[in-house]
Every structure is written in C-alpha cells, then in structure tokens.
Design a protein around this motif. Sequence first.
Motif, PDB file in Angstrom:
ATOM      1  N   PHE A 181       0.840  -1.198   0.000  1.00 58.44           N
ATOM      2  CA  PHE A 181       0.000   0.000   0.000  1.00 58.44           C
ATOM      3  C   PHE A 181       0.877   1.250   0.000  1.00 58.44           C
ATOM      4  O   PHE A 181       1.915   1.280   0.649  1.00 58.44           O
ATOM      5  CB  PHE A 181      -0.888   0.029   1.257  1.00 58.44           C
ATOM      6  N   ASP A 182       0.420   2.283  -0.690  1.00 55.62           N
ATOM      7  CA  ASP A 182       1.063   3.594  -0.649  1.00 55.62           C
ATOM      8  C   ASP A 182       0.516   4.312   0.576  1.00 55.62           C
ATOM      9  O   ASP A 182      -0.696   4.560   0.660  1.00 55.62           O
ATOM     10  CB  ASP A 182       0.741   4.370  -1.928  1.00 55.62           C
ATOM     11  N   VAL A 183       1.381   4.645   1.538  1.00 58.18           N
ATOM     12  CA  VAL A 183       0.913   5.263   2.781  1.00 58.18           C
ATOM     13  C   VAL A 183       0.432   6.700   2.569  1.00 58.18           C
ATOM     14  O   VAL A 183      -0.262   7.243   3.417  1.00 58.18           O
ATOM     15  CB  VAL A 183       1.972   5.198   3.904  1.00 58.18           C
ATOM     16  N   GLY A 184       0.775   7.302   1.449  1.00 54.03           N
ATOM     17  CA  GLY A 184       0.328   8.659   1.158  1.00 54.03           C
ATOM     18  C   GLY A 184      -1.053   8.723   0.545  1.00 54.03           C
ATOM     19  O   GLY A 184      -1.804   9.659   0.784  1.00 54.03           O
ATOM     20  N   THR A 185      -1.391   7.701  -0.247  1.00 52.19           N
ATOM     21  CA  THR A 185      -2.680   7.718  -0.956  1.00 52.19           C
ATOM     22  C   THR A 185      -3.630   6.619  -0.499  1.00 52.19           C
ATOM     23  O   THR A 185      -4.824   6.681  -0.784  1.00 52.19           O
ATOM     24  CB  THR A 185      -2.464   7.540  -2.468  1.00 52.19           C
TER      25      THR A 185
END
Length: 118
Positions: free
Chosen positions: A87-91
């Motif tokens: 997972f992208d922690v920003g999006t």
Amino acid sequence: MKGLERRLINFKKPERKGRLITVGRVEDLPEGRSATVELNDGAELAIYNVGGRFYAIENFCPHKGAPLADGFLHGRIVECCLHGWRFDVGTGQCLTRPGCDIETYEVIIEDGLIKIKV
C-alpha cells in the motif's frame, strides 16, 4: 472480480469526526519507522515517518486483517507482514489488488507535536 478473495471489514477503523488528535512528538517516531496509534474508543491507525514527512492510514490489511504498522516500509510503500500486500501510505492505494485501497488520514505537525485528523 472473479478469483479475488473478499475484502475484510476493519472494525477498528476510526470514525471521521473532523477532530485533531495529538498522538506524540516528532522525535518519538524516527525516520523510516512506523507505530500503532490506539485511540480511546478502541480504533487504530498506523503512522509512518517517511523522510521526515508523516503519514497515517488505517492499521488494517484488507486481505487478512494484519496490522499494517507491523509491516515493512520501503519509502512510501508499506508491505503487509503476513502476505506481502503493498500500500502507498500517502494515498492508501493498494498496489497488490485493485479496489482494495485503504483510508488515509491527514497528519499535521504543530509545535513539534504529531496530530492526526479523524
């Protein structure tokens, strides 16, 4: 989608109320590290320090429910420690299975304090 496992429900996802919660000091979470944030109502978030920038996501992998704060951080990508979902922690975008994105939460740094908007 045929062949995809069903997505689990996160019963510890914080309810959005538009409030800021102070979770610690900037120096409490070194670069490249993560932590579990337990809220008073039993809800949980995962928080990350990526190059001095802080990100918060729900602390739950939709695949099998593992806590994402226990995952392996590679830049802005967290890999679930159970089965490797990424997972992208920003999006919040799931890079492993389309449609399995997770919630992100705004992080504000104020006077050296880490605050998360829930």
